[in-house]
Scaffold this motif. Structure first.
Motif, PDB file in Angstrom:
ATOM      1  N   UNK A 173       0.906  -1.230   0.105  1.00 53.97           N
ATOM      2  CA  UNK A 173       0.082  -0.055  -0.099  1.00 53.97           C
ATOM      3  C   UNK A 173       0.815   1.215   0.142  1.00 53.97           C
ATOM      4  N   UNK A 174       2.043   1.183   0.396  1.00 56.14           N
ATOM      5  CA  UNK A 174       2.973   2.413   0.346  1.00 56.14           C
ATOM      6  C   UNK A 174       3.569   2.570  -0.931  1.00 56.14           C
ATOM      7  N   UNK A 175       3.456   1.500  -1.912  1.00 59.23           N
ATOM      8  CA  UNK A 175       4.245   1.663  -3.305  1.00 59.23           C
ATOM      9  C   UNK A 175       2.890   2.026  -4.193  1.00 59.23           C
ATOM     10  N   UNK A 176       3.483   2.890  -5.043  1.00 58.02           N
ATOM     11  CA  UNK A 176       2.245   3.416  -6.189  1.00 58.02           C
ATOM     12  C   UNK A 176       2.719   3.030  -7.321  1.00 58.02           C
ATOM     13  N   UNK A 177       1.632   2.812  -8.317  1.00 56.14           N
ATOM     14  CA  UNK A 177       1.707   2.669  -9.985  1.00 56.14           C
ATOM     15  C   UNK A 177       1.268   3.698 -10.613  1.00 56.14           C
ATOM     16  N   UNK A 190       4.938   3.275 -14.613  1.00 59.29           N
ATOM     17  CA  UNK A 190       5.959   3.797 -13.572  1.00 59.29           C
ATOM     18  C   UNK A 190       5.682   3.294 -12.333  1.00 59.29           C
ATOM     19  N   UNK A 191       6.591   3.066 -11.332  1.00 58.19           N
ATOM     20  CA  UNK A 191       6.400   2.520 -10.165  1.00 58.19           C
ATOM     21  C   UNK A 191       7.223   3.291  -9.166  1.00 58.19           C
ATOM     22  N   UNK A 192       6.961   3.736  -8.028  1.00 61.64           N
ATOM     23  CA  UNK A 192       7.433   4.274  -6.769  1.00 61.64           C
ATOM     24  C   UNK A 192       7.653   3.254  -5.789  1.00 61.64           C
ATOM     25  N   UNK A 193       8.865   2.996  -5.511  1.00 62.36           N
ATOM     26  CA  UNK A 193       9.150   2.045  -4.330  1.00 62.36           C
ATOM     27  C   UNK A 193       9.485   2.810  -2.967  1.00 62.36           C
ATOM     28  N   UNK A 194       8.750   2.342  -1.905  1.00 64.79           N
ATOM     29  CA  UNK A 194       9.029   3.261  -0.690  1.00 64.79           C
ATOM     30  C   UNK A 194      10.417   2.780  -0.121  1.00 64.79           C
ATOM     31  N   UNK A 199       9.488   9.360  -2.769  1.00 69.08           N
ATOM     32  CA  UNK A 199       8.349   8.936  -3.833  1.00 69.08           C
ATOM     33  C   UNK A 199       9.064   9.445  -5.425  1.00 69.08           C
ATOM     34  N   UNK A 200       9.898   8.619  -5.565  1.00 71.42           N
ATOM     35  CA  UNK A 200      10.497   8.739  -7.147  1.00 71.42           C
ATOM     36  C   UNK A 200       9.846   7.582  -7.984  1.00 71.42           C
ATOM     37  N   UNK A 201       9.348   8.145  -8.917  1.00 69.86           N
ATOM     38  CA  UNK A 201       8.625   7.175 -10.064  1.00 69.86           C
ATOM     39  C   UNK A 201       9.576   6.645 -11.117  1.00 69.86           C
ATOM     40  N   UNK A 202       9.796   5.188 -11.274  1.00 67.66           N
ATOM     41  CA  UNK A 202      10.839   4.982 -12.463  1.00 67.66           C
ATOM     42  C   UNK A 202      10.082   4.035 -13.213  1.00 67.66           C
ATOM     43  N   UNK A 279       9.694  -4.886  -9.448  1.00 75.76           N
ATOM     44  CA  UNK A 279       9.517  -5.385  -8.019  1.00 75.76           C
ATOM     45  C   UNK A 279       9.166  -3.996  -7.415  1.00 75.76           C
ATOM     46  N   UNK A 280       8.451  -4.057  -6.084  1.00 79.32           N
ATOM     47  CA  UNK A 280       8.268  -2.857  -5.348  1.00 79.32           C
ATOM     48  C   UNK A 280       7.595  -3.380  -3.871  1.00 79.32           C
ATOM     49  N   UNK A 281       8.217  -2.720  -2.918  1.00 84.52           N
ATOM     50  CA  UNK A 281       8.216  -2.998  -1.515  1.00 84.52           C
ATOM     51  C   UNK A 281       8.469  -4.650  -1.203  1.00 84.52           C
ATOM     52  N   UNK A 282       9.593  -5.154  -1.689  1.00 84.90           N
ATOM     53  CA  UNK A 282       9.930  -6.426  -1.535  1.00 84.90           C
ATOM     54  C   UNK A 282       8.977  -7.494  -2.255  1.00 84.90           C
ATOM     55  N   UNK A 283       8.047  -6.841  -3.026  1.00 83.55           N
ATOM     56  CA  UNK A 283       7.141  -7.641  -3.685  1.00 83.55           C
ATOM     57  C   UNK A 283       7.478  -7.779  -5.217  1.00 83.55           C
ATOM     58  N   UNK A 284       7.132  -9.023  -5.776  1.00 77.84           N
ATOM     59  CA  UNK A 284       7.333  -9.013  -7.283  1.00 77.84           C
ATOM     60  C   UNK A 284       5.955  -8.909  -7.888  1.00 77.84           C
ATOM     61  N   UNK A 285       5.927  -8.288  -9.156  1.00 77.25           N
ATOM     62  CA  UNK A 285       4.688  -7.993  -9.915  1.00 77.25           C
ATOM     63  C   UNK A 285       4.667  -8.220 -11.242  1.00 77.25           C
TER      64      UNK A 285
END
Length: 826
Positions: A173-177, A190-194, A199-202, A279-285
């Motif tokens: 929930x702290x990661x954004x797409x 783009x994904x922002x990884x806490x 809050x930097x989108x890549x 990947x975001x927040x130690x999760x794979x998508x």
């Protein structure tokens, strides 16, 4: 203390897919209306319509979004062609409920898209400068709200973003797409990884498949799974909608196909199901293609997910093919299918006449409960559908409408019971008050003229007739049809004494501009083949078409509310600039744009046989901007761009003959734009207004630096003395005055005068007729709904109650204002 309120606002919406949003908390719908943001509650049972306009932008508003936040309250974000983003915050103490609190000027070009995340203070903007910018609203201090720019994304490969979508990832929930698309056929993810600490989108993926510009992007969380996925819908000018799945985990989701490759033909080649991993927040998508939605026959402008979907995802799409479609996955196969189609059949697609289509839907929105949908069409009018569970049908309800370009002229009916307006959107509209019990609300009841030229002026010739002038160099006279007369009598209490003498209805022949009278037939008589053929070709109409117990919907207005044309008036060599009718209805005076004395003439026409009274009246050397008869028709007043006013007097014994009585070649120092006669009871007085320049440019610059307001223009009051007219008084204004009018009756023995300024403001003054010393009564700012503490309110009389019956304001929208004063009992 006197008070005033806005009773009615009529304005059309901007044709941009992102120019409207329906708030899930308050139920308000906000939409771009030229340079304003209009506020409307579509589900208001009292049908009050548009309640406020938020003004401030200097260019057309392209995008409007509500940002529901817990700490900052309700916020509206708007983006415009003027390269700015404005933040509006709700204040219950204000009449408009919203006030501008911030202006963001970082973008270098037009703002085309804004995305928000509910419960978050972050929003994303996309601009034609090929950037997407990430913003954060800091509302930690209740008295102060700050907006911080977190990141600027320079889009590579370069394209202009037309749509952005923003969401939190379900498992993080702290990661954004963030999804960005526009003038290319790809969608960038783009994904922002806490974990990065900021809050930097890549950029993580580029989704290919569409074959045209992408107009809309929207996320939803799929709730019918143990580990919910995100669904992204993208709508494109290639006529298709694509669904994409963002799935958490190493394993890919099960593939869902829309059909076999042989069935899809050449489309099968574009249905690539390539998995994009990040990947975001130690999760794979993973991001994969989910489904292709086919059914629209033209560009798809918007797509939006239904709120409160009760476990089943539903998608609403709006298209240029004149339809909106509701999609959902089939329970057994999972294939996305159309479950409802709203709008018009495609047989009329492409036609823009009064008997053709409306040119497609630009916006489609769900209500907060998902039990209603609203759409905006080419005409700028809204349509509203409510879902009836008992009948399992979507039923159309009353919505709002208005002009989409400049309103060039307005006129009350001679009895003051309805208002006519006409403008550069090539339409004439009739507004009246819908009366049902104790409830009252104003609505558009007829669209008498849908034309091929810009319309410049209008005036009523009686309760059942009006005349309008356009760029086509001639004037047209229209009669009220019997269907409209019966509708106005039934819903508005407006009785037409000679309704049985009126024509039945009207239509526009193919490739024509003249409204022709047609016959109305009963339902039973239309069952034979000949009548059915006549109905198909529009030569007759059903009597029951406008047998309504509510104001006409946009479908009715665009097709069945025309007025038949009685007469064309020729003689002018250029575009018509002004028209007025005598109070007894026997004469019409007209003028056209001119640069020489030969064309700056005023032509008079008798309304009985529609013959021109010759010779024309000669006095001006440039365009006549306004014409007015005195209340007793003894005088005709004209003003023009040549800075002079002219008074013509009726010749004794010859009612149709007017002769030059008085003129002032230097009535103003610059062009005169408007004039009006006072009531006869006040004596022979009239007012003129224009663009006077009373001070030098150097003085203006000095005053501006000193934060002072210079007087740049005047409303001049002229009175008769020994058969001549002299300036009796002036009212100064810092902004050019473009419209002026007197109340036709004295109120408490006093005169009332209203004038409108170039920035949209309206000022109302009162005076004793003997001394003509005018005192300010009301000031309406450009929003027509300023907070009371910012309005100057001066009571004219403690026992006074009055209504402003007539004024002429040329601007983007027309309003009807009611003003009352406190009484000893209040």
């Amino acid at each position: 203390m006197a008070r005033a309120s806005t009773d009615f606002i009529a304005i059309g919406g901007n044709r941009h897919p992102s120019a409207a949003d329906w708030d899930t908390q308050s139920g308000l719908l906000a939409f771009g209306a030229d340079r304003n943001v209009a506020i409307w509650n579509p589900l208001d049972e009292a049908h009050h319509g548009i309640t406020a306009l938020l003004s401030g932008h200097t260019g057309k508003v392209n995008v409007v979004k509500f940002l529901p936040t817990q700490s900052a309250g309700q916020i509206i974000i708007s983006g415009s062609v003027d390269k700015t983003i404005r933040i509006w915050q709700r204040y219950e103490a204000l009449h408009t409920s919203f006030a501008g609190i911030a202006i963001l000027r970082d973008h270098e070009s037009s703002i085309n898209a804004i995305a928000v995340q509910q419960g978050s203070n972050i929003f994303v903007s996309g601009s034609a400068d090929a950037t997407a910018r990430i913003w954060k609203i800091d509302s930690s201090k209740q008295s102060e709200l700050k907006v911080e720019l977190l990141q600027t994304i320079n889009i590579t490969p370069r394209f202009f973003p037309l749509a952005v979508a923003f969401s939190a990832l379900p498992a993080s929930p702290r990661s954004f797409v963030l999804a960005v698309a526009g003038t290319r056929n790809i969608i960038q993810i783009y994904v922002a990884d806490p974990a990065d600490g900021k809050m930097i989108f890549k950029l993580q993926a580029s989704l290919a498949g569409h074959e045209g510009w992408i107009r809309a992007l929207t996320f939803t969380c799929e709730n019918d799974r143990q580990s919910p996925d995100l669904l992204l819908a993208s709508a494109s000018q290639d006529k298709y909608i694509r669904l994409w799945r963002i799935h958490e985990g190493e394993e890919l989701p099960p593939a869902i196909t829309a059909g076999s490759g042989s069935a899809l033909g050449t489309l099968a080649k574009s249905l690539s199901n390539k998995a994009h991993r990040f990947g975001a927040g130690r999760m794979k998508y993973s991001v994969t293609f989910e489904a292709l939605l086919l059914g629209h026959e033209d560009w798809v402008y918007t797509a939006s997910w239904r709120p409160n979907n009760e476990g089943k995802a539903q998608l609403l799409s709006a298209s240029a093919d004149n339809s909106m479609t509701i999609w959902e996955p089939d329970a057994s196969s999972g294939i996305w299918v159309s479950v409802a189609r709203l709008g018009e059949i495609s047989a009329t697609k492409g036609s823009t006449t009064a008997t053709g289509s409306t040119g497609g839907f630009w916006v489609g929105l769900w209500s907060p409960t998902g039990e209603a949908v609203a759409s905006l069409g080419r005409t700028g009018s809204w349509r509203l559908w409510n879902y009836d569970r008992r009948q399992d049908l979507w039923l159309q309800g009353v919505a709002v409408s208005g002009h989409v370009k400049d309103v060039m002229g307005i006129s009350w009916g001679k009895d003051g019971k309805y208002l006519l307006s006409t403008g550069s959107d090539q339409t004439t509209r009739l507004y009246a008050e819908w009366k049902r019990g104790q409830r009252r609300s104003w609505h558009e009841f007829s669209r008498p003229q849908i034309h091929g030229y810009d319309l410049n002026c209008i005036d009523s010739l009686g309760s059942s007739q009006f005349i309008s002038g356009a760029d086509e160099k001639l004037l047209r006279v229209f009669d009220k049809p019997k269907t409209i007369a019966h509708l106005l009598e039934r819903l508005c209490g407006i009785k037409e004494p000679r309704s049985e003498e009126l024509p039945d209805a009207a239509n526009i022949p193919v490739l024509g501009l003249s409204n022709k009278a047609i016959q109305a037939v009963d339902e039973l008589l239309a069952t034979n083949g000949g009548a059915q053929e006549a109905l198909h070709h529009g030569s007759v109409a059903h009597n029951a078409i406008l047998d309504l117990d509510y104001p006409p919907l946009e479908d009715h207005l665009a097709r069945h509310t025309l007025w038949p044309e009685r007469e064309k008036l020729y003689g002018h060599g250029y575009e018509i600039s002004a028209v007025t009718s005598s109070y007894d209805g026997s004469l019409v005076a007209t003028a056209c744009k001119a640069s020489s004395i030969n064309h700056a003439v005023i032509r008079l026409f008798k309304t009985k046989e529609w013959h021109e009274v010759k010779p024309p009246l000669v006095a001006h050397s440039l365009t006549v901007t306004s014409l007015r008869f005195s209340e007793d028709d003894q005088y005709l007043l004209s003003v023009g761009r040549d800075r002079q006013w002219v008074v013509f007097k009726r010749d004794l014994g010859r009612e149709a003959i007017y002769k030059l009585s008085n003129s002032n070649p230097k009535g103003h120092s610059r062009m005169i734009l408007e004039a009006a006669w006072g009531p006869v009871k006040a004596g022979r007085i009239f007012a003129t207004a224009g663009r006077d320049k009373l001070v030098s440019a150097a003085a203006v610059n000095i005053w501006v630096k000193m934060d002072l307001m210079p007087a740049l223009t005047q409303v001049k009051i002229w009175g008769a003395q020994d058969a001549m007219f002299f300036c009796k008084n002036t009212i100064t204004s810092s902004i050019p005055v473009t419209a002026v009018d007197f109340l036709r009756t004295l109120v408490g023995g006093k005169l009332c005068l209203a004038y409108g300024t170039e920035d949209g403001g309206i000022n109302i003054f009162g005076s004793n007729p003997k001394d003509l010393m005018f005192v300010k009564l009301f000031v309406f700012d450009t929003r027509f709904a300023a907070p009371p503490q910012f309005q100057q309110l001066v009571g004219l009389d403690q026992n006074l109650t009055f209504t402003i019956q007539r004024y002429s304001i040329k601007g983007y929208y027309a309003t009807i204002l009611e003003a009352t004063a406190a009484t000893p009992n209040n």
